[in-house]
Scaffold this motif. Sequence first.
Motif, PDB file in Angstrom:
ATOM      1  N   LYS A 378      42.182  44.898  55.554  1.00 19.76           N
ATOM      2  CA  LYS A 378      42.969  45.325  56.723  1.00 19.76           C
ATOM      3  C   LYS A 378      44.301  45.929  56.293  1.00 19.76           C
ATOM      4  N   GLN A 379      44.938  45.345  55.292  1.00 17.74           N
ATOM      5  CA  GLN A 379      46.221  45.876  54.833  1.00 17.74           C
ATOM      6  C   GLN A 379      46.050  47.234  54.164  1.00 17.74           C
ATOM      7  N   LEU A 380      44.975  47.394  53.405  1.00 15.59           N
ATOM      8  CA  LEU A 380      44.709  48.680  52.754  1.00 15.59           C
ATOM      9  C   LEU A 380      44.358  49.757  53.779  1.00 15.59           C
ATOM     10  N   VAL A 381      43.593  49.395  54.802  1.00 17.38           N
ATOM     11  CA  VAL A 381      43.242  50.357  55.854  1.00 17.38           C
ATOM     12  C   VAL A 381      44.502  50.814  56.585  1.00 17.38           C
ATOM     13  N   ASP A 382      45.397  49.877  56.873  1.00 16.87           N
ATOM     14  CA  ASP A 382      46.648  50.240  57.553  1.00 16.87           C
ATOM     15  C   ASP A 382      47.456  51.228  56.726  1.00 16.87           C
ATOM     16  N   PHE A 383      47.428  51.061  55.399  1.00 21.48           N
ATOM     17  CA  PHE A 383      48.209  51.939  54.529  1.00 21.48           C
ATOM     18  C   PHE A 383      47.498  53.273  54.263  1.00 21.48           C
ATOM     19  N   LEU A 384      46.208  53.203  53.951  1.00 24.58           N
ATOM     20  CA  LEU A 384      45.464  54.398  53.539  1.00 24.58           C
ATOM     21  C   LEU A 384      44.997  55.249  54.715  1.00 24.58           C
ATOM     22  N   GLY A 385      44.685  54.584  55.828  1.00 22.01           N
ATOM     23  CA  GLY A 385      44.097  55.301  56.960  1.00 22.01           C
ATOM     24  C   GLY A 385      42.582  55.337  56.895  1.00 22.01           C
ATOM     25  N   PHE A 386      42.014  54.722  55.864  1.00 24.86           N
ATOM     26  CA  PHE A 386      40.556  54.608  55.750  1.00 24.86           C
ATOM     27  C   PHE A 386      40.245  53.359  54.943  1.00 24.86           C
ATOM     28  N   SER A 387      39.002  52.926  54.986  1.00 24.08           N
ATOM     29  CA  SER A 387      38.626  51.684  54.311  1.00 24.08           C
ATOM     30  C   SER A 387      38.120  51.970  52.892  1.00 24.08           C
ATOM     31  N   PRO A 388      38.755  51.383  51.875  1.00 24.52           N
ATOM     32  CA  PRO A 388      38.243  51.544  50.510  1.00 24.52           C
ATOM     33  C   PRO A 388      37.048  50.632  50.280  1.00 24.52           C
ATOM     34  N   ARG A 389      36.348  50.858  49.188  1.00 25.76           N
ATOM     35  CA  ARG A 389      35.236  49.983  48.814  1.00 25.76           C
ATOM     36  C   ARG A 389      35.766  48.910  47.877  1.00 25.76           C
ATOM     37  N   LEU A 390      35.648  47.674  48.302  1.00 25.69           N
ATOM     38  CA  LEU A 390      36.158  46.550  47.519  1.00 25.69           C
ATOM     39  C   LEU A 390      35.025  45.867  46.771  1.00 25.69           C
ATOM     40  N   TYR A 391      35.201  45.697  45.468  1.00 22.49           N
ATOM     41  CA  TYR A 391      34.184  45.065  44.632  1.00 22.49           C
ATOM     42  C   TYR A 391      34.772  43.824  43.969  1.00 22.49           C
ATOM     43  N   PRO A 392      34.547  42.638  44.533  1.00 22.26           N
ATOM     44  CA  PRO A 392      35.001  41.409  43.867  1.00 22.26           C
ATOM     45  C   PRO A 392      34.155  41.148  42.623  1.00 22.26           C
ATOM     46  N   LEU A 393      34.810  40.701  41.564  1.00 24.77           N
ATOM     47  CA  LEU A 393      34.115  40.518  40.290  1.00 24.77           C
ATOM     48  C   LEU A 393      34.345  39.113  39.726  1.00 24.77           C
ATOM     49  N   PHE A 394      33.407  38.714  38.891  1.00 20.65           N
ATOM     50  CA  PHE A 394      33.540  37.437  38.196  1.00 20.65           C
ATOM     51  C   PHE A 394      34.633  37.535  37.118  1.00 20.65           C
ATOM     52  N   PRO A 395      35.163  36.411  36.665  1.00 15.02           N
ATOM     53  CA  PRO A 395      36.198  36.438  35.618  1.00 15.02           C
ATOM     54  C   PRO A 395      35.750  37.156  34.353  1.00 15.02           C
ATOM     55  N   HIS A 396      36.723  37.778  33.684  1.00 17.67           N
ATOM     56  CA  HIS A 396      36.530  38.451  32.385  1.00 17.67           C
ATOM     57  C   HIS A 396      35.549  39.619  32.476  1.00 17.67           C
ATOM     58  N   THR A 397      35.587  40.325  33.592  1.00 14.92           N
ATOM     59  CA  THR A 397      34.717  41.494  33.763  1.00 14.92           C
ATOM     60  C   THR A 397      35.444  42.788  33.406  1.00 14.92           C
ATOM     61  N   LEU A 398      36.715  42.879  33.760  1.00 17.28           N
ATOM     62  CA  LEU A 398      37.479  44.109  33.557  1.00 17.28           C
ATOM     63  C   LEU A 398      38.200  44.119  32.207  1.00 17.28           C
ATOM     64  N   THR A 399      38.662  45.308  31.844  1.00 12.44           N
ATOM     65  CA  THR A 399      39.362  45.503  30.573  1.00 12.44           C
ATOM     66  C   THR A 399      40.676  44.729  30.546  1.00 12.44           C
ATOM     67  N   ARG A 400      40.987  44.150  29.406  1.00 16.73           N
ATOM     68  CA  ARG A 400      42.293  43.562  29.174  1.00 16.73           C
ATOM     69  C   ARG A 400      43.104  44.521  28.298  1.00 16.73           C
ATOM     70  N   PHE A 401      44.422  44.582  28.543  1.00 14.86           N
ATOM     71  CA  PHE A 401      45.249  45.592  27.883  1.00 14.86           C
ATOM     72  C   PHE A 401      46.114  45.026  26.764  1.00 14.86           C
ATOM     73  N   GLY A 402      45.990  43.726  26.498  1.00 15.08           N
ATOM     74  CA  GLY A 402      46.839  43.146  25.461  1.00 15.08           C
ATOM     75  C   GLY A 402      48.303  43.273  25.841  1.00 15.08           C
ATOM     76  N   PHE A 403      49.151  43.729  24.909  1.00 18.29           N
ATOM     77  CA  PHE A 403      50.582  43.854  25.171  1.00 18.29           C
ATOM     78  C   PHE A 403      50.968  45.286  25.532  1.00 18.29           C
ATOM     79  N   GLN A 404      49.981  46.124  25.824  1.00 15.40           N
ATOM     80  CA  GLN A 404      50.265  47.509  26.194  1.00 15.40           C
ATOM     81  C   GLN A 404      50.388  47.651  27.707  1.00 15.40           C
TER      82      GLN A 404
END
Length: 454
Positions: A378-404
């Motif tokens: 709802k907050q994203l729709v209010d800001f964007l004006g359209f609904s984004p696609r939200l993909y909830p993920l399990f832990p440790h699925t996305l890239t980690r960037f270290g100290f960068q």
Amino acid sequence: MKTLNKNLQQVRDIIRVVNKSNKFYQKKFTSSGIVSEKQITSWDKFALLPFTTRDEIEKDQAANPPFGTNLTRPESEYTYVISSSGTTTGKPFIQPMTSAEYDRYIDFVEYGDRLLGITHRDVFCHLTVSYFYPLSLAGVQRIGARMIPSESHKPLEMLKNLQLMNVTVLQAYPTVLLELIELAKEIKIDLQKLHLRRIITCAEPGGEPGPTRDYLEKEWHAKIIDHIGSTESFIYAIECPVTHDYHVLDKYFIFEVINPDTQEPSTMGELVLTMLWRFDFPLIRYRTGDLVRIDCTPCRCGNKSPRLIGGFLGRVGNLTKMRAGFIYPEAIERILREFTKIVTYEIILTKRRGLDILAIYMELRPDTEYTYLDHLDKQLVDFLGFSPRLYPLFPHTLTRFGFQKAKRFHDYRSGKRPPVNVLRIMFSNLYFYTLVINKWKHKLSSLFTLLTKS
């Protein structure tokens, strides 16, 4: 809006030195009719000087390698080189320094570090990967604090080092702080038992006042102070402890804000800096690309310097057209950072059948409920004006960037194919259904409790 720093004589001194031998600025000034510093008799005259852009300096360096013609001293005297990370533009920005310029830079680094609250009693650790690290080390050493190196760049070793060395002040990107919290919980290290009293953040959403900052302060048991800066300038604004706006350091800079399209003065637009301590690789009326809103009225804290309201608002070149409107990706990230159960995220923009599709992949904390996603949507729709696609993920699925510095926004509409991870989407759907099932289990449990009580 006129420039804010009052020291016109310092500007004249820089122009006098630069006009003697700096071919880059000699050409720029001559084309604007400026042949002597004596012509700069007022701030209106100063405004006749041409703007400087990073792009023109980089083109000059490409045509005259390695450093270009923006050199006030002979090339042999430039004994030190710093470089930006290149995260924003895709390539680093090279800046050579003479030994004298290096000393002036360190003087300013020391001044900024003191404003950030570092004292000679502190044990300081700088958790970022950058060419700036040696400069930060030199500034802290001048203060007399103990500097703990972060050469390992392995999060586990770094966590243990913070504990072993009794670090009291830590500087890091919010992303790094969040990832270290995640790791500390996994290996059962209690961050609140560290000796940290202050954390210095910059460069990413999350360090400014808000839910993510509250979460960071609670988990680390330390006070956070945010600031704004760049490799070119070091710090140019520091968070006010009273209003949480950002006071500009007008002792060392001339600040201007312009409309990036018309180049006319404005209260909200692109920040333009003239650095009063840079003579040998000068940056005069330098267009930073940082979007800010400035306020020159007196601050409640008593500081008379102008303030940047809301801090760093985005990058001028990052204004992205999505469907019917224009949006700064940083603004989307700020919304996501208000939801502290989002561990990390990735934003993917694609086009399908002529329509912009915004997908947000998010790792969520285990205790996240289905309604949490509903509030986010709802907050994203209010800001964007359209609904984004939200993909909830399990832990440790996305890239980690270290100290960068993290790069989480990716625009694939120009013909590039985004990396397709079918398993990620499948597991996201599984995670989503798990949230739905938990939602109905909770409702049925509440109903059962109500029926048994009646």
